[in-house]
Design a protein around this motif. Structure first.
Motif, PDB file in Angstrom:
ATOM      1  N   HIS A  25      22.547  91.498  20.113  1.00 42.91           N
ATOM      2  CA  HIS A  25      21.548  91.135  21.027  1.00 42.91           C
ATOM      3  C   HIS A  25      21.307  89.939  21.704  1.00 42.91           C
ATOM      4  CE1 HIS A  25      19.565  88.885  17.690  1.00 42.91           C
ATOM      5  NE2 HIS A  25      18.743  88.471  18.670  1.00 42.91           N
ATOM      6  N   LEU A  26      21.946  88.824  21.052  1.00 42.45           N
ATOM      7  CA  LEU A  26      21.938  87.349  21.842  1.00 42.45           C
ATOM      8  C   LEU A  26      23.190  87.604  22.917  1.00 42.45           C
ATOM      9  CD1 LEU A  26      21.472  84.813  19.111  1.00 42.45           C
ATOM     10  CD2 LEU A  26      19.958  85.665  21.010  1.00 42.45           C
ATOM     11  N   CYS A  27      24.119  88.516  22.435  1.00 36.44           N
ATOM     12  CA  CYS A  27      25.294  88.721  23.480  1.00 36.44           C
ATOM     13  C   CYS A  27      24.728  89.426  24.877  1.00 36.44           C
ATOM     14  CB  CYS A  27      26.406  89.470  22.883  1.00 36.44           C
ATOM     15  SG  CYS A  27      27.249  88.524  21.640  1.00 36.44           S
ATOM     16  N   ALA A  28      23.836  90.357  24.605  1.00 37.32           N
ATOM     17  CA  ALA A  28      23.417  91.214  25.895  1.00 37.32           C
ATOM     18  C   ALA A  28      22.328  90.394  26.688  1.00 37.32           C
ATOM     19  CB  ALA A  28      22.418  92.267  25.281  1.00 37.32           C
ATOM     20  N   GLU A  29      21.766  89.541  26.003  1.00 36.86           N
ATOM     21  CA  GLU A  29      20.818  88.220  26.835  1.00 36.86           C
ATOM     22  C   GLU A  29      21.797  87.407  27.724  1.00 36.86           C
ATOM     23  OE1 GLU A  29      18.048  86.648  24.169  1.00 36.86           O
ATOM     24  OE2 GLU A  29      17.470  88.496  23.173  1.00 36.86           O
ATOM     25  N   ALA A  30      22.991  87.024  26.723  1.00 39.49           N
ATOM     26  CA  ALA A  30      23.926  86.007  27.510  1.00 39.49           C
ATOM     27  C   ALA A  30      24.543  86.745  28.654  1.00 39.49           C
ATOM     28  CB  ALA A  30      25.096  85.682  26.381  1.00 39.49           C
ATOM     29  N   ARG A  31      24.869  87.971  28.564  1.00 33.30           N
ATOM     30  CA  ARG A  31      25.655  88.560  29.629  1.00 33.30           C
ATOM     31  C   ARG A  31      24.645  88.333  31.037  1.00 33.30           C
ATOM     32  NH1 ARG A  31      26.373  92.564  25.812  1.00 33.30           N
ATOM     33  NH2 ARG A  31      28.428  92.480  25.128  1.00 33.30           N
ATOM     34  N   ALA A  32      23.418  88.819  30.750  1.00 32.00           N
ATOM     35  CA  ALA A  32      22.206  88.814  31.819  1.00 32.00           C
ATOM     36  C   ALA A  32      22.277  87.386  32.453  1.00 32.00           C
ATOM     37  CB  ALA A  32      20.934  89.204  31.295  1.00 32.00           C
ATOM     38  N   VAL A  33      22.277  86.365  31.711  1.00 27.33           N
ATOM     39  CA  VAL A  33      21.915  84.857  32.066  1.00 27.33           C
ATOM     40  C   VAL A  33      23.423  84.464  33.056  1.00 27.33           C
ATOM     41  CG1 VAL A  33      22.015  82.675  31.285  1.00 27.33           C
ATOM     42  CG2 VAL A  33      20.388  84.425  30.347  1.00 27.33           C
ATOM     43  N   VAL A  34      24.521  84.980  32.399  1.00 26.25           N
ATOM     44  CA  VAL A  34      25.808  84.410  32.749  1.00 26.25           C
ATOM     45  C   VAL A  34      25.892  85.275  34.102  1.00 26.25           C
ATOM     46  CG1 VAL A  34      28.241  84.616  32.713  1.00 26.25           C
ATOM     47  CG2 VAL A  34      26.838  83.717  30.710  1.00 26.25           C
ATOM     48  N   GLY A  35      25.526  86.456  34.214  1.00 32.83           N
ATOM     49  CA  GLY A  35      25.604  87.092  35.445  1.00 32.83           C
ATOM     50  C   GLY A  35      24.715  86.708  36.534  1.00 32.83           C
ATOM     51  N   ARG A  36      23.467  86.310  36.334  1.00 33.87           N
ATOM     52  CA  ARG A  36      22.656  85.837  37.158  1.00 33.87           C
ATOM     53  C   ARG A  36      23.341  84.716  38.010  1.00 33.87           C
ATOM     54  NH1 ARG A  36      18.543  87.730  33.634  1.00 33.87           N
ATOM     55  NH2 ARG A  36      18.350  85.600  32.921  1.00 33.87           N
ATOM     56  N   VAL A  37      23.687  83.855  36.800  1.00 36.50           N
ATOM     57  CA  VAL A  37      24.075  82.408  37.521  1.00 36.50           C
ATOM     58  C   VAL A  37      25.392  82.502  38.218  1.00 36.50           C
ATOM     59  CG1 VAL A  37      24.985  80.032  36.431  1.00 36.50           C
ATOM     60  CG2 VAL A  37      23.039  80.870  35.373  1.00 36.50           C
ATOM     61  N   THR A  38      26.401  83.127  37.931  1.00 33.70           N
ATOM     62  CA  THR A  38      27.644  83.200  38.560  1.00 33.70           C
ATOM     63  C   THR A  38      27.135  84.154  39.830  1.00 33.70           C
ATOM     64  OG1 THR A  38      28.274  85.383  37.263  1.00 33.70           O
ATOM     65  CG2 THR A  38      28.933  82.910  36.457  1.00 33.70           C
ATOM     66  N   ASP A  39      26.359  85.038  39.832  1.00 38.19           N
ATOM     67  CA  ASP A  39      26.292  85.792  41.053  1.00 38.19           C
ATOM     68  C   ASP A  39      25.513  84.779  42.219  1.00 38.19           C
ATOM     69  OD1 ASP A  39      27.281  88.277  40.086  1.00 38.19           O
ATOM     70  OD2 ASP A  39      25.248  89.147  39.865  1.00 38.19           O
ATOM     71  N   ALA A  40      24.313  84.174  41.821  1.00 43.63           N
ATOM     72  CA  ALA A  40      23.961  83.119  42.650  1.00 43.63           C
ATOM     73  C   ALA A  40      24.725  82.124  43.072  1.00 43.63           C
ATOM     74  CB  ALA A  40      22.688  82.176  41.757  1.00 43.63           C
ATOM     75  N   LEU A  41      26.074  81.632  42.435  1.00 40.28           N
ATOM     76  CA  LEU A  41      26.751  80.705  42.827  1.00 40.28           C
ATOM     77  C   LEU A  41      27.990  81.457  43.494  1.00 40.28           C
ATOM     78  CD1 LEU A  41      26.514  78.442  39.964  1.00 40.28           C
ATOM     79  CD2 LEU A  41      25.653  77.994  42.335  1.00 40.28           C
ATOM     80  N   GLY A  42      28.002  82.614  43.484  1.00 34.97           N
ATOM     81  CA  GLY A  42      29.265  83.439  44.382  1.00 34.97           C
ATOM     82  C   GLY A  42      30.736  83.423  43.448  1.00 34.97           C
ATOM     83  N   ILE A  43      30.775  83.155  42.168  1.00 38.70           N
ATOM     84  CA  ILE A  43      31.596  83.078  41.279  1.00 38.70           C
ATOM     85  C   ILE A  43      31.822  83.834  40.452  1.00 38.70           C
ATOM     86  CG2 ILE A  43      32.032  80.512  41.583  1.00 38.70           C
ATOM     87  CD1 ILE A  43      30.766  80.129  38.899  1.00 38.70           C
ATOM     88  N   GLY A  44      33.140  84.372  39.765  1.00 36.49           N
ATOM     89  CA  GLY A  44      33.153  85.465  38.873  1.00 36.49           C
ATOM     90  C   GLY A  44      33.192  84.816  37.278  1.00 36.49           C
ATOM     91  N   TRP A  45      33.171  85.873  36.351  1.00 38.30           N
ATOM     92  CA  TRP A  45      33.264  85.414  35.120  1.00 38.30           C
ATOM     93  C   TRP A  45      33.805  86.746  34.231  1.00 38.30           C
ATOM     94  CZ3 TRP A  45      30.247  87.968  31.167  1.00 38.30           C
ATOM     95  CH2 TRP A  45      29.306  88.935  31.554  1.00 38.30           C
ATOM     96  N   ARG A  46      34.413  86.236  32.967  1.00 42.57           N
ATOM     97  CA  ARG A  46      34.821  87.497  32.268  1.00 42.57           C
ATOM     98  C   ARG A  46      34.227  87.321  30.722  1.00 42.57           C
ATOM     99  NH1 ARG A  46      39.431  85.277  29.604  1.00 42.57           N
ATOM    100  NH2 ARG A  46      40.039  83.162  30.500  1.00 42.57           N
ATOM    101  N   GLU A  47      34.214  88.154  30.067  1.00 41.14           N
ATOM    102  CA  GLU A  47      33.845  88.450  28.814  1.00 41.14           C
ATOM    103  C   GLU A  47      35.177  88.571  27.804  1.00 41.14           C
ATOM    104  OE1 GLU A  47      30.855  91.485  26.176  1.00 41.14           O
ATOM    105  OE2 GLU A  47      30.687  91.083  28.123  1.00 41.14           O
ATOM    106  N   GLN A  48      35.124  88.063  26.828  1.00 43.26           N
ATOM    107  CA  GLN A  48      36.080  88.021  25.687  1.00 43.26           C
ATOM    108  C   GLN A  48      35.573  88.350  24.510  1.00 43.26           C
ATOM    109  OE1 GLN A  48      39.809  87.267  25.996  1.00 43.26           O
ATOM    110  NE2 GLN A  48      39.332  88.677  24.131  1.00 43.26           N
ATOM    111  N   PRO A  49      35.726  89.676  23.740  1.00 44.13           N
ATOM    112  CA  PRO A  49      35.089  89.789  22.433  1.00 44.13           C
ATOM    113  C   PRO A  49      36.139  89.411  21.515  1.00 44.13           C
ATOM    114  CG  PRO A  49      36.030  91.833  23.886  1.00 44.13           C
ATOM    115  CD  PRO A  49      36.113  90.712  24.658  1.00 44.13           C
ATOM    116  N   VAL A  50      35.452  89.058  20.503  1.00 42.09           N
ATOM    117  CA  VAL A  50      36.121  88.448  19.214  1.00 42.09           C
ATOM    118  C   VAL A  50      36.361  89.626  18.199  1.00 42.09           C
ATOM    119  CG1 VAL A  50      34.895  86.190  19.421  1.00 42.09           C
ATOM    120  CG2 VAL A  50      34.019  87.948  17.928  1.00 42.09           C
ATOM    121  N   ASP A  51      35.861  90.980  18.468  1.00 39.73           N
ATOM    122  CA  ASP A  51      36.000  91.825  17.537  1.00 39.73           C
ATOM    123  C   ASP A  51      37.535  92.002  17.165  1.00 39.73           C
ATOM    124  OD1 ASP A  51      33.064  92.639  17.385  1.00 39.73           O
ATOM    125  OD2 ASP A  51      33.215  93.013  19.470  1.00 39.73           O
ATOM    126  N   ASP A  52      38.384  92.107  17.999  1.00 34.43           N
ATOM    127  CA  ASP A  52      39.917  92.337  17.720  1.00 34.43           C
ATOM    128  C   ASP A  52      40.865  90.992  17.713  1.00 34.43           C
ATOM    129  OD1 ASP A  52      39.349  95.131  17.424  1.00 34.43           O
ATOM    130  OD2 ASP A  52      39.271  95.533  19.430  1.00 34.43           O
TER     131      ASP A  52
END
Length: 90
Positions: free
Chosen positions: A19-46
């Motif tokens: 659940h913290l990852c879902a919140e983090a996705r939203a935060v990272v998305g808002r910040v990077t969108d506002a600054l016009g930069i991209g980001w990527r997600e790297q899951p640790v599951d595999d």
């Protein structure tokens, strides 16, 4: 201010059913969108190496390979970090 030639590399380390990852996705998305930069997600599951490295700290935000925040991502601090990275790019 002209756009830098190289944008900061923003990576969000996550895991499934976090659940913290879902919140983090939203935060990272808002910040990077506002600054016009991209980001990527790297899951640790595999990825055993990532899972071991960040075991109890997920989600984790890396900026240019440096751990900048974990668990509850601070939106203001992330924005400040990324603005600083943008300002120092050649």
């Amino acid at each position: 201010m002209p756009k830098p030639a190289t944008l900061p590399d923003v990576v969000l380390i996550t895991k499934a059913d976090c659940h913290l990852c879902a919140e983090a996705r939203a935060v990272v998305g808002r910040v990077t969108d506002a600054l016009g930069i991209g980001w990527r997600e790297q899951p640790v599951d595999d990825d055993a190496e990532l899972r071991e490295r960040f075991a109890e700290e997920i989600p984790v935000v890396l900026v240019d390979g440096i751990q900048r925040d974990f668990w509850k991502i601070d939106e203001v601090r992330l924005a400040r970090t990324l603005r600083r990275a943008l300002d120092t790019q050649p």
